[in-house]
Design a protein around this motif. Structure first.
Motif, PDB file in Angstrom:
ATOM      1  N   UNK A   1     -13.022  12.433   5.250  1.00  0.00           N
ATOM      2  CA  UNK A   1     -14.116  12.934   4.424  1.00  0.00           C
ATOM      3  C   UNK A   1     -14.635  11.814   3.538  1.00  0.00           C
ATOM      4  N   UNK A   2     -14.697  12.070   2.223  1.00  0.00           N
ATOM      5  CA  UNK A   2     -15.156  11.021   1.317  1.00  0.00           C
ATOM      6  C   UNK A   2     -13.981  10.284   0.669  1.00  0.00           C
ATOM      7  N   UNK A   3     -12.783  10.429   1.262  1.00  0.00           N
ATOM      8  CA  UNK A   3     -11.596   9.740   0.765  1.00  0.00           C
ATOM      9  C   UNK A   3     -11.268   8.551   1.651  1.00  0.00           C
ATOM     10  N   UNK A   4     -10.915   7.446   1.001  1.00  0.00           N
ATOM     11  CA  UNK A   4     -10.467   6.242   1.682  1.00  0.00           C
ATOM     12  C   UNK A   4      -9.026   5.986   1.262  1.00  0.00           C
ATOM     13  N   UNK A   5      -8.185   5.666   2.233  1.00  0.00           N
ATOM     14  CA  UNK A   5      -6.787   5.350   1.963  1.00  0.00           C
ATOM     15  C   UNK A   5      -6.553   3.916   2.411  1.00  0.00           C
ATOM     16  N   UNK A   6      -6.208   3.057   1.476  1.00  0.00           N
ATOM     17  CA  UNK A   6      -5.955   1.642   1.748  1.00  0.00           C
ATOM     18  C   UNK A   6      -4.452   1.407   1.578  1.00  0.00           C
ATOM     19  N   UNK A   7      -3.784   1.040   2.687  1.00  0.00           N
ATOM     20  CA  UNK A   7      -2.324   0.921   2.687  1.00  0.00           C
ATOM     21  C   UNK A   7      -1.922  -0.503   3.036  1.00  0.00           C
ATOM     22  N   UNK A   8      -1.041  -1.035   2.203  1.00  0.00           N
ATOM     23  CA  UNK A   8      -0.564  -2.402   2.370  1.00  0.00           C
ATOM     24  C   UNK A   8       0.255  -2.537   3.645  1.00  0.00           C
ATOM     25  N   UNK A   9       0.038  -3.608   4.380  1.00  0.00           N
ATOM     26  CA  UNK A   9       0.821  -3.898   5.592  1.00  0.00           C
ATOM     27  C   UNK A   9       1.963  -4.850   5.267  1.00  0.00           C
TER      28      UNK A   9
ATOM     29  N   UNK B   1       4.355  -1.526  -9.137  1.00  0.00           N
ATOM     30  CA  UNK B   1       3.131  -0.859  -8.682  1.00  0.00           C
ATOM     31  C   UNK B   1       3.336  -0.172  -7.326  1.00  0.00           C
ATOM     32  N   UNK B   2       2.869   1.059  -7.245  1.00  0.00           N
ATOM     33  CA  UNK B   2       3.065   1.861  -6.038  1.00  0.00           C
ATOM     34  C   UNK B   2       1.753   2.478  -5.549  1.00  0.00           C
ATOM     35  N   UNK B   3       1.145   3.373  -6.344  1.00  0.00           N
ATOM     36  CA  UNK B   3      -0.095   4.058  -5.926  1.00  0.00           C
ATOM     37  C   UNK B   3      -1.135   3.947  -7.037  1.00  0.00           C
ATOM     38  N   UNK B   4      -2.374   3.706  -6.630  1.00  0.00           N
ATOM     39  CA  UNK B   4      -3.514   3.880  -7.524  1.00  0.00           C
ATOM     40  C   UNK B   4      -4.449   4.884  -6.864  1.00  0.00           C
ATOM     41  N   UNK B   5      -4.715   5.987  -7.561  1.00  0.00           N
ATOM     42  CA  UNK B   5      -5.672   6.995  -7.083  1.00  0.00           C
ATOM     43  C   UNK B   5      -6.934   6.847  -7.931  1.00  0.00           C
ATOM     44  N   UNK B   6      -8.088   6.725  -7.272  1.00  0.00           N
ATOM     45  CA  UNK B   6      -9.341   6.430  -7.976  1.00  0.00           C
ATOM     46  C   UNK B   6     -10.408   7.454  -7.601  1.00  0.00           C
ATOM     47  N   UNK B   7     -10.883   8.172  -8.610  1.00  0.00           N
ATOM     48  CA  UNK B   7     -12.002   9.102  -8.446  1.00  0.00           C
ATOM     49  C   UNK B   7     -12.820   9.001  -9.724  1.00  0.00           C
TER      50      UNK B   7
ATOM     51  N   UNK C   1      -4.415  -7.857   3.751  1.00  0.00           N
ATOM     52  CA  UNK C   1      -3.776  -7.330   4.953  1.00  0.00           C
ATOM     53  C   UNK C   1      -3.400  -5.873   4.682  1.00  0.00           C
ATOM     54  N   UNK C   2      -4.393  -4.994   4.838  1.00  0.00           N
ATOM     55  CA  UNK C   2      -4.229  -3.576   4.534  1.00  0.00           C
ATOM     56  C   UNK C   2      -4.890  -2.760   5.633  1.00  0.00           C
ATOM     57  N   UNK C   3      -4.316  -1.609   5.929  1.00  0.00           N
ATOM     58  CA  UNK C   3      -4.950  -0.647   6.818  1.00  0.00           C
ATOM     59  C   UNK C   3      -5.889   0.225   5.996  1.00  0.00           C
ATOM     60  N   UNK C   4      -6.923   0.738   6.659  1.00  0.00           N
ATOM     61  CA  UNK C   4      -7.887   1.608   5.985  1.00  0.00           C
ATOM     62  C   UNK C   4      -8.051   2.879   6.811  1.00  0.00           C
ATOM     63  N   UNK C   5      -7.861   4.021   6.171  1.00  0.00           N
ATOM     64  CA  UNK C   5      -8.030   5.316   6.811  1.00  0.00           C
ATOM     65  C   UNK C   5      -9.085   6.101   6.048  1.00  0.00           C
TER      66      UNK C   5
ATOM     67  N   UNK D   1      -0.865  -5.718  -5.309  1.00  0.00           N
ATOM     68  CA  UNK D   1       0.389  -5.184  -5.835  1.00  0.00           C
ATOM     69  C   UNK D   1       0.659  -3.739  -5.446  1.00  0.00           C
ATOM     70  N   UNK D   2      -0.379  -2.954  -5.232  1.00  0.00           N
ATOM     71  CA  UNK D   2      -0.203  -1.519  -5.006  1.00  0.00           C
ATOM     72  C   UNK D   2      -0.079  -1.212  -3.515  1.00  0.00           C
ATOM     73  N   UNK D   3       0.943  -0.460  -3.173  1.00  0.00           N
ATOM     74  CA  UNK D   3       1.191  -0.128  -1.775  1.00  0.00           C
ATOM     75  C   UNK D   3       0.081   0.767  -1.217  1.00  0.00           C
ATOM     76  N   UNK D   4      -0.341   1.748  -2.007  1.00  0.00           N
ATOM     77  CA  UNK D   4      -1.379   2.685  -1.564  1.00  0.00           C
ATOM     78  C   UNK D   4      -2.475   2.770  -2.615  1.00  0.00           C
TER      79      UNK D   4
END
Length: 195
Positions: A187-195, A126-132, A180-184, A150-153
């Motif tokens: 606009x209306x996009x959220x990026x959740x990145x694994x630490x 698992x690497x990226x999940x994009x959700x819209x 333990x994830x960063x959140x950026x 499991x997903x990095x981004x």
């Protein structure tokens, strides 16, 4: 290190193990984001999930030359089941919403979970999940969210603007805050990145 560099570094690390990074495009629409992801991450396995049949067929056509892309005509949700399109008369083909009240004999659509899709590709990491998914994110993050670890981004388009006083992003932020994830936000996009 900027987090964007981190993401590409994680991608290269998976590939260096001889594995394929798994990218799931939830709400693939006509496949434009799927196409971009296939170009950006050519060693990845990319699965586009699209609720509406015409959009799903277009996504397949638009990605016909991308051997690492599969498009599934399905909905994404917290469990396996059946759903239908809540607003089938919507003129904007990118704004279809999911209803879990599929009636027997209706034009029901298969709903898959992220875990179901992961099981289809056991040799991928698992690497990226994009959700819209037009507000259905609240349902997606309501239960069975272990896959988040499991997903990095995870990228998520939130729809609070479209569904006032319904808090469709509430469950995502609750589940994100447990990890333990960063959140950026952009606009209306959220990026959740694994630490």
């Amino acid at each position: 290190m900027r987090r964007s560099e981190d993401i590409y570094s994680n991608y290269r690390a998976i590939v260096s193990l001889g594995k394929r990074p798994l990218i799931i495009d939830c709400g693939a629409n006509i496949g434009a984001s799927t196409y971009f992801l296939a170009s950006e991450f050519p060693e990845a396995t990319i699965v586009g999930i699209e609720l509406e049949l015409d959009n799903s067929n277009l996504a397949k056509k638009n990605n016909i030359y991308n051997n690492n892309v599969s498009i599934l005509h399905a909905a994404i949700g917290p469990v396996n089941g059946k759903v239908e399109i809540e607003n089938p008369e919507e003129e904007h083909k990118d704004s279809f919403r999911v209803s879990t009240n599929a009636k027997p004999g209706s034009n029901s659509i298969q709903m898959l979970s992220i875990s179901d899709i992961k099981e289809l590709y056991p040799d991928s990491i698992p690497f990226i999940t994009k959700i819209d998914i037009e507000g259905f994110e609240n349902e997606l993050f309501s239960k069975n969210t272990d896959w988040i670890k499991d997903f990095y981004l995870i990228t998520l388009e939130i729809h609070d603007w479209m569904m006032p006083k319904q808090s469709p992003s509430k469950n995502f932020f609750r589940e994100h805050s447990k990890e333990n994830r960063d959140c950026y936000l952009k606009g209306d996009m959220v990026f959740s990145i694994k630490n």
